[in-house]
Design a protein around this motif. Structure first.
Motif, PDB file in Angstrom:
ATOM      1  N   LEU A  52       0.822  -1.214   0.000  1.00  0.00           N
ATOM      2  CA  LEU A  52       0.000   0.000   0.000  1.00  0.00           C
ATOM      3  C   LEU A  52       0.857   1.265   0.000  1.00  0.00           C
ATOM      4  CD1 LEU A  52      -2.928   1.115   0.240  1.00  0.00           C
ATOM      5  CD2 LEU A  52      -2.546   1.168   2.713  1.00  0.00           C
ATOM      6  N   SER A  53       1.891   1.291   0.805  1.00  0.00           N
ATOM      7  CA  SER A  53       2.735   2.488   0.857  1.00  0.00           C
ATOM      8  C   SER A  53       3.485   2.675  -0.460  1.00  0.00           C
ATOM      9  CB  SER A  53       3.706   2.424   2.030  1.00  0.00           C
ATOM     10  OG  SER A  53       4.620   1.376   1.859  1.00  0.00           O
ATOM     11  N   GLY A  57       2.793   5.928  -2.509  1.00  0.00           N
ATOM     12  CA  GLY A  57       3.981   6.748  -2.764  1.00  0.00           C
ATOM     13  C   GLY A  57       4.259   6.914  -4.247  1.00  0.00           C
ATOM     14  N   PHE A  58       4.029   5.859  -5.022  1.00  0.00           N
ATOM     15  CA  PHE A  58       4.219   5.944  -6.473  1.00  0.00           C
ATOM     16  C   PHE A  58       3.184   6.864  -7.112  1.00  0.00           C
ATOM     17  CE2 PHE A  58       3.792   4.309 -10.836  1.00  0.00           C
ATOM     18  CZ  PHE A  58       5.124   4.388 -11.247  1.00  0.00           C
ATOM     19  N   ALA A  59       1.929   6.759  -6.653  1.00  0.00           N
ATOM     20  CA  ALA A  59       0.869   7.600  -7.219  1.00  0.00           C
ATOM     21  C   ALA A  59       1.097   9.073  -6.905  1.00  0.00           C
ATOM     22  CB  ALA A  59      -0.491   7.157  -6.688  1.00  0.00           C
ATOM     23  N   LEU A  60       1.582   9.359  -5.702  1.00  0.00           N
ATOM     24  CA  LEU A  60       1.830  10.751  -5.311  1.00  0.00           C
ATOM     25  C   LEU A  60       3.235  11.224  -5.663  1.00  0.00           C
ATOM     26  CD1 LEU A  60       0.158  10.758  -1.770  1.00  0.00           C
ATOM     27  CD2 LEU A  60      -0.796  11.617  -3.921  1.00  0.00           C
ATOM     28  N   GLN A  61       4.066  10.301  -6.171  1.00  0.00           N
ATOM     29  CA  GLN A  61       5.461  10.600  -6.480  1.00  0.00           C
ATOM     30  C   GLN A  61       6.181  11.191  -5.263  1.00  0.00           C
ATOM     31  OE1 GLN A  61       7.208  10.045  -9.569  1.00  0.00           O
ATOM     32  NE2 GLN A  61       5.456   8.660  -9.659  1.00  0.00           N
ATOM     33  N   SER A  62       5.956  10.528  -4.114  1.00  0.00           N
ATOM     34  CA  SER A  62       6.527  11.015  -2.869  1.00  0.00           C
ATOM     35  C   SER A  62       7.131   9.849  -2.088  1.00  0.00           C
ATOM     36  CB  SER A  62       5.453  11.711  -2.023  1.00  0.00           C
ATOM     37  OG  SER A  62       5.978  12.044  -0.760  1.00  0.00           O
ATOM     38  N   PHE A  67       7.522   6.310   2.974  1.00  0.00           N
ATOM     39  CA  PHE A  67       8.216   5.889   4.185  1.00  0.00           C
ATOM     40  C   PHE A  67       7.472   6.287   5.451  1.00  0.00           C
ATOM     41  CE2 PHE A  67      12.065   5.422   1.512  1.00  0.00           C
ATOM     42  CZ  PHE A  67      12.359   4.116   1.859  1.00  0.00           C
ATOM     43  N   MET A  68       6.802   7.429   5.426  1.00  0.00           N
ATOM     44  CA  MET A  68       6.016   7.843   6.598  1.00  0.00           C
ATOM     45  C   MET A  68       4.859   6.875   6.837  1.00  0.00           C
ATOM     46  SD  MET A  68       6.020  12.020   6.342  1.00  0.00           S
ATOM     47  CE  MET A  68       4.370  12.075   6.928  1.00  0.00           C
ATOM     48  N   LEU A  69       4.180   6.470   5.787  1.00  0.00           N
ATOM     49  CA  LEU A  69       3.070   5.530   5.922  1.00  0.00           C
ATOM     50  C   LEU A  69       3.568   4.172   6.417  1.00  0.00           C
ATOM     51  CD1 LEU A  69       0.078   4.857   5.534  1.00  0.00           C
ATOM     52  CD2 LEU A  69       0.606   4.271   3.156  1.00  0.00           C
ATOM     53  N   ALA A  72       4.603   4.572  10.157  1.00  0.00           N
ATOM     54  CA  ALA A  72       3.437   4.685  11.040  1.00  0.00           C
ATOM     55  C   ALA A  72       2.733   3.342  11.183  1.00  0.00           C
ATOM     56  CB  ALA A  72       2.472   5.740  10.499  1.00  0.00           C
ATOM     57  N   SER A  73       2.635   2.599  10.095  1.00  0.00           N
ATOM     58  CA  SER A  73       1.983   1.295  10.179  1.00  0.00           C
ATOM     59  C   SER A  73       2.815   0.322  11.016  1.00  0.00           C
ATOM     60  CB  SER A  73       1.740   0.717   8.784  1.00  0.00           C
ATOM     61  OG  SER A  73       2.964   0.361   8.174  1.00  0.00           O
ATOM     62  N   THR A  74       4.130   0.448  10.978  1.00  0.00           N
ATOM     63  CA  THR A  74       4.992  -0.409  11.801  1.00  0.00           C
ATOM     64  C   THR A  74       4.822  -0.088  13.279  1.00  0.00           C
ATOM     65  OG1 THR A  74       6.568  -0.561   9.980  1.00  0.00           O
ATOM     66  CG2 THR A  74       7.364  -1.172  12.168  1.00  0.00           C
TER      67      THR A  74
END
Length: 105
Positions: A52-53, A57-62, A67-69, A72-74
């Motif tokens: 998912l991240s 991240g690919f869709a938002l190019q970020s 890494f933040m997502l 946070a999930s970890t």
């Protein structure tokens, strides 16, 4: 000098009992079925949120958001699986009695 040693050992013993109490609290014993559930939850959770991240991240190019997502999930996963929740201790191990009877003389 002897009194100083006694005070030192007394304070060390007090600290040792405090650390053992904290260790007993944090150790958390779970049964084998609970360990299997924790393993399954962790694997599914990490695989899902990694995918998912990556997609988000690919869709938002970020890369930062990716890494933040994942981070946070970890953290949420650690809150779910690290404490010894009662749901992970529903099948306690029943040990066999000691064979050989009374060994006191």
């Amino acid at each position: 000098m002897a009194r100083e040693n006694q005070n030192f050992f007394r304070s060390f013993t007090h600290r040792n009992t405090m650390s053992s109490a904290i260790q007993d609290y944090l150790e958390g014993k779970i049964d084998f079925v609970g360990q299997q559930r924790v393993d399954e939850v962790a694997r599914i959770w990490l695989f899902s949120f990694t995918a998912l991240s990556f997609v988000i991240g690919f869709a938002l190019q970020s890369l930062k958001f990716s890494f933040m997502l994942l981070g946070a999930s970890t953290v949420v996963l650690c809150v779910i699986v690290l404490p010894a929740w009662p749901m992970f201790n529903r099948h306690p191990v029943k040990w066999l009695p000691v064979a050989g009877g009374d060994t006191k003389q």
